[in-house]
Design a protein around this motif. Sequence first.
Motif, PDB file in Angstrom:
ATOM      1  N   TRP A  58      24.701  22.541 -11.198  1.00 45.93           N
ATOM      2  CA  TRP A  58      25.761  22.679  -9.588  1.00 45.93           C
ATOM      3  C   TRP A  58      25.119  24.049  -9.563  1.00 45.93           C
ATOM      4  N   HIS A  60      26.034  27.676  -9.268  1.00 51.81           N
ATOM      5  CA  HIS A  60      26.662  28.249  -8.483  1.00 51.81           C
ATOM      6  C   HIS A  60      26.602  29.669  -9.409  1.00 51.81           C
ATOM      7  N   ASP A  64      31.479  31.569 -10.920  1.00 50.84           N
ATOM      8  CA  ASP A  64      32.324  31.024 -10.899  1.00 50.84           C
ATOM      9  C   ASP A  64      32.593  29.766 -11.989  1.00 50.84           C
ATOM     10  N   ILE A  99      37.047  28.084  -5.518  1.00 48.37           N
ATOM     11  CA  ILE A  99      36.657  27.428  -6.910  1.00 48.37           C
ATOM     12  C   ILE A  99      38.263  27.043  -7.362  1.00 48.37           C
TER      13      ILE A  99
END
Length: 112
Positions: A58, A60, A64, A99
């Motif tokens: 992921w 990010h 986050d 988020i």
Amino acid sequence: MILNESGYFSDELMAFVLTCLFCEAISRDEFNAWCAQASSLNAAPAFLYDLMDFVPCWEHEKNDEYALYGIAVRRGFEPFDMPVTPSEALDSLKASPNIELLFGQVFDFIKL
């Protein structure tokens, strides 16, 4: 991206879900509920079998991930070995509304 071009779940989605679990933004029972919900979708079976063969990633920012800890704190959980204080986690959540939005889309059965 939640679904890829073929309509299947992306590895990014799975990485997000696992990060939510590891940050204790969701419980193990909620993770199992998400898996059951995902497996009931037409696109899910191949994806779930493919999980054995790849490592999800992921993309990010660190903030986050801290925002996910903020979700955990807001929900009354006390994540073990959290890298930020509860106050910093909540500040990160406030600074990253995307988020909270993503969390709400992925875990639509959880009320924040």
